[in-house]
Design an enzyme around this catalytic site. Structure first.
Site, PDB file in Angstrom:
ATOM      1  N   CYS D  39       0.849  -1.195   0.000  1.00 21.08           N
ATOM      2  CA  CYS D  39       0.000   0.000   0.000  1.00 21.08           C
ATOM      3  C   CYS D  39       0.878   1.236   0.000  1.00 21.08           C
ATOM      4  O   CYS D  39       2.012   1.217   0.488  1.00 21.08           O
ATOM      5  CB  CYS D  39      -0.860  -0.060   1.270  1.00 21.08           C
ATOM      6  SG  CYS D  39      -1.846   1.394   1.601  1.00 21.08           S
ATOM      7  N   THR D  41       0.642   3.588   1.857  1.00 24.12           N
ATOM      8  CA  THR D  41       0.982   3.890   3.248  1.00 24.12           C
ATOM      9  C   THR D  41       2.284   3.212   3.657  1.00 24.12           C
ATOM     10  O   THR D  41       3.038   3.732   4.487  1.00 24.12           O
ATOM     11  CB  THR D  41      -0.179   3.449   4.178  1.00 24.12           C
ATOM     12  OG1 THR D  41      -1.305   4.284   3.904  1.00 24.12           O
ATOM     13  CG2 THR D  41       0.188   3.567   5.643  1.00 24.12           C
ATOM     14  N   HIS D  44       4.939   5.513   2.864  1.00 24.35           N
ATOM     15  CA  HIS D  44       4.978   6.584   3.874  1.00 24.35           C
ATOM     16  C   HIS D  44       5.670   6.093   5.141  1.00 24.35           C
ATOM     17  O   HIS D  44       6.438   6.828   5.765  1.00 24.35           O
ATOM     18  CB  HIS D  44       3.552   7.041   4.215  1.00 24.35           C
ATOM     19  CG  HIS D  44       2.909   7.877   3.154  1.00 24.35           C
ATOM     20  ND1 HIS D  44       3.353   9.128   2.830  1.00 24.35           N
ATOM     21  CD2 HIS D  44       1.853   7.635   2.332  1.00 24.35           C
ATOM     22  CE1 HIS D  44       2.598   9.635   1.855  1.00 24.35           C
ATOM     23  NE2 HIS D  44       1.675   8.742   1.530  1.00 24.35           N
ATOM     24  N   CYS D  97     -15.174  -1.511  24.841  1.00 18.97           N
ATOM     25  CA  CYS D  97     -15.399  -0.082  25.098  1.00 18.97           C
ATOM     26  C   CYS D  97     -16.720   0.353  24.459  1.00 18.97           C
ATOM     27  O   CYS D  97     -17.303  -0.362  23.638  1.00 18.97           O
ATOM     28  CB  CYS D  97     -14.239   0.742  24.564  1.00 18.97           C
ATOM     29  SG  CYS D  97     -14.093   0.732  22.765  1.00 18.97           S
ATOM     30  N   CYS D 100     -16.717   0.273  20.561  1.00 19.46           N
ATOM     31  CA  CYS D 100     -16.887  -1.092  20.034  1.00 19.46           C
ATOM     32  C   CYS D 100     -18.330  -1.551  20.201  1.00 19.46           C
ATOM     33  O   CYS D 100     -18.899  -2.161  19.293  1.00 19.46           O
ATOM     34  CB  CYS D 100     -15.966  -2.057  20.769  1.00 19.46           C
ATOM     35  SG  CYS D 100     -14.262  -2.054  20.154  1.00 19.46           S
TER      36      CYS D 100
END
Lengths: 342, 342, 342, 342
Positions: D39, D41, D44, D97, D100
């Site tokens: 990807c 990313t 990056h 949480c 979620c």
């Protein structure tokens, strides 16, 4: 009749004697004005800030926040009768385009905005509007008491109403700017949600009043307010930030105070919003535009008002003292809203 | 002009020569009818089934599914002009009540229903409706080709449109009843969702056609169809069941085919729904009513129709042969929709 | 430990001395029970009404409305620690199926229901549940004060929460049945909406209490109550009717009190709902099922409870006096909720 | 095992021989990687752009777009078994949480992001993730064929899915940027809506492919593209603009192409968005952030993929040729997505 007209930008309006408006179409309604709010937008109009966008021919009558009594109706009007007490949606809409048919009055393709666009407004004895702008009130309502809800009120309520799905119990909302609109925003939030309300303002007096109106927490906007809001929200920021200021950097503070997956509602204007696109991605944050509201927003707000859940401090001036009201507003001498009365 | 009028219940209508309708208010529109659908509801009207609910004075003109050309307009009409090709929402609404202002046209407090309520309908050369009923079409559209979408189409599309949030990929929808409305329902589902579509009908030919229109699975309603649907859905049933039949027990089958947390959409009528309240609780299941649709539903459906995504088989009859069309429908000899043309 | 166990249907449970529950999986949590509500469903269980649907092996411990302190945790538990004060969602869910992943806890494919399904409940000194059932509370909360919100509370709140989009200002909600659940429904409505609340009950005392809790209007269910509700709503009925009774004809009254385009929320159970499918069509009315609520519903309700916006009258009994509590409930001698405490 | 590790920023990763990952908790799952997407990313990451935000300790294994087979499971895992074919949500979440529990996986308070945060990723023979990241596939699916949907796919689909309520028939959507994500966006739009799709890109070849994937109109981004989009939309702009570029000014073009009351969805990143707050008010326009998607988004997308409605061109490289894949991507030599295979 007497009417407050702008003849040239950057000059005081004058109070002129002009003919009363006449019915021009079957859905037209002539209102005897009972209360006309004086709004900061009127100062902008006088300064010529709206001349390009709205392009009215001068002179024209200003005043876009009106309530009163029905004086005359066109032959297609069926929802109000002569004598009815009404508050006016500021932007009469056509009722025929797809936006109107979806209830999105402000996106009407054929709307006009008396007192702002090229149509005479309500700082006068009489005003021409249309059937679709009229919200009928209890007959004993004093128009001057509610006129300010016709623009300031509906605008604040509209933003709060849109945010309801995001403001369930356990969430936090920030109201930035506790002036006229912010006050209605706070009361609307308290009336239709159980969110925790944090009010941010530069003025300690405004914060004290905010507490009476329903604020759970207040934060002085003294440069530490972003941190203060984060401290009150476990470091996250608020789920929704209502930005009634949106200039002089407040629009950037609002973004900084918005939690991940949260929403910044832009209601004020004047500044420039900016943020890296990465901010939108990493935090999945959102910016929501808002303008005035729908006819039904105004009808709902009147339900809250008539139940005493939303009130607004007003100060009345006779129509003939309109310039005094305008000057008082410009000089910051009006608390709440200045209302012109017959 | 010629018009198909009911003079007495339980008797054939007659084709009479009556005066053309005239404008009676500023928002009125006179339509030159180009296509008038013959609907099962017309048979019910002739049988007097609607006499109590709607109470029309006899004789009156039936026909509530119409398209044509604008012939004359009132002086408040701004959305259409003489000569425009239009399809008509069957229930003209006021545009002024809170329901209209929210886009809920069918809940209008001041609506009427030409051809059903005490107002002449469209099985005639001309019809009076109002500006708010007119959806403008491409000028070259043949009204007879789309008229059936004015009532059958909008009704099926409305139900599907409401269910979109429940019909994301991975879900299953059952269409019970693959007749005229069901066909449009199937095509609408295929056009605006990626749900899996199971079609249930007693007629194998209808199922064969359903497959061409977008059904992923078909199930013959032979008494084993509830089990068949459960087998296709891991024993759960469908997330949404569109019941276009809703009589003769189909309305109970629909409930049995609805999955936990699912929705039964009632579109047909005639039967009685019943279920233990425990069923609603234990399964958290829902029953959703549906009637016709909104103006914007019709406008959206015309977008689908003009893109070729929704089509309906029709058979045209000259207006003068209206009785033949009615008798053919009654005898089950019409596939798709019978349309009267000038 | 001591535990209230059903040994045979139609017989009183007994208080037995049994081993404490043990952790059986990495997400298990053992709770020291601080409060266990006695619910009408427990009477149904004792009568065997749930034996077929739930099929527990006898003897087993009842009690499905619990709060307490975390006593022991599995090695996969990260959201609570030993000693935490918690209220328990009644149905532990898996967190892995598509329903759980969408936040629809009650539609979990792998859930169980301690005290109802084949798992020991909370009328005992200790209870086994899982991490996903634990809502953490302020440490100083007394579990006995909030236990009743674990089932009665969440159920009422869930229905109200789902109806929020339908209950904007100007609408009307009917609460039918002002008992334990109804009281929480009324308070929830007042906390998170500004709808007008009409409460219908057969008991004048219940109506008097309802007014204190936020009812705007009360109506005695004396046979004229449908008309009374219509009179209060311009003949239309209520936009939403919350039916906490749903038996003995109340489920049909609810339908009659529901306005066109309105919603009947079924929360109680026992009766049979029935209506012509034409009713669903002509009025575009809806019936919505409801069961318990989500984990987040319970978390939100605790926010309201800890802010004092929702309270419930309770009467405490020592665990050893469980039979007295059960008998008092059966005889109608409990106002609010009976809670067993250690 | 072999694994692609970053040892220092701005330097090529190396293919190292490291120990296989081991189960560390009861919900852990070890995956035998069958396909690992490469990807942008990852480029990056290699450049250190994410070092501050994510702070991984070097060296670590990259690769956040993975599918494969379950190799080993912790003792709390119930949704998958050894041998199952799975695609992995890129960000394992806690399931405990409030975020979620509401289905908002990306807002999980306890999530991690293998290959991005301080956890080894999937450019390796084996990968450690958790039960909540595993979406089970048909056993005969080749992981390499679908791996790219684990990050690129879910991200595009998530944005489209959120916009469904705004994209009813008659609306227009712009897809800006017809690369890997854009292609999936176009196909998703065509699968789950009937909106008109306009694709804007600088590359004529990309536009040609877009037409095959479902674009109704294509516009070359040559400086006249804003005007071109306006011309295609009656001067208004699009109801929704999906900005898959969001840098180099595209983020401002997107705003200019967004209609009043419309939505700009930010999916790409790199640039800076800016606009006067008046723009948000006058046009009531909105900017919506987007990050990856939910577990259910991925499950839904797999339904579309397995039905052949969403496909993505891929080019496979053996794991040992990972550097070649990375260099090809960097040099613009990969059409579609590069996938590492065992």
């Amino acid at each position: 009749m007497k009417a407050v007209r702008v003849h040239a930008y950057h000059e005081d309006p004058t109070i002129d004697d002009i003919p009363e408006p006449k019915l021009s179409g079957p859905l037209d309604v002539i209102i005897k004005v009972g209360g006309a709010g004086v709004c900061r937008t009127d100062l902008h109009i006088i300064n010529g800030d709206w001349s390009e966008a709205m392009g009215p021919e001068l002179p024209y009558v200003i005043g876009h926040e009106n309530a009163g009594w029905v004086h005359e109706i066109g032959d297609g009007v069926t929802n109000v009768a002569v004598g009815d007490t009404v508050i006016l949606h500021p932007q009469p809409s056509c009722g025929l385009c797809l936006a109107c048919r979806a209830g999105k009055d402000m996106q009407c393709e054929n709307a006009f905005f008396p007192g702002l666009s090229n149509n005479d407004g309500g700082m006068a004895e009489y005003l021409r509007t249309t059937a679709r702008a009229c919200v009928k009130l209890n007959p004993d309502t004093n128009p001057a008491d509610v006129a300010a809800l016709a623009d300031a009120g509906i605008t604040a309520y509209h933003a709060v109403r849109k945010a309801v799905p995001q403001l369930y119990p356990g969430t936090t909302a920030v109201v930035q700017g506790a002036g006229g609109l912010g006050h209605i925003g706070i009361q609307s939030l308290a009336a239709i949600t159980a969110t925790r309300i944090i009010v941010v303002d530069r003025n300690p007096d405004a914060l004290a009043l905010a507490e009476q109106l329903g604020a759970d927490e207040t934060v002085l906007a003294d440069g530490t307010h972003i941190d203060a809001v984060k401290d009150l929200t476990n470091g996250k920021g608020a789920d929704v930030v209502f930005d009634f200021v949106a200039e002089q950097g407040a629009e950037l503070d609002a973004w900084a105070m918005t939690a991940p997956a949260g929403y910044q509602y832009v209601i004020g204007y004047g500044g420039e919003f900016k943020a890296p696109t990465l901010d939108f991605v990493a935090g999945e944050k959102n910016v929501i535009g808002n303008i005035v509201g729908t006819y039904n927003d105004l009808a709902e707000l009147m339900v809250l008002a008539q139940a005493g859940k939303v009130t607004l401090h007003t100060r009345q001036y006779p129509l003939g003292s309109a310039l005094e009201a305008i000057h008082d507003l410009d000089a910051g001498r009006v608390r709440g809203r200045a209302i012109l009365v017959p």
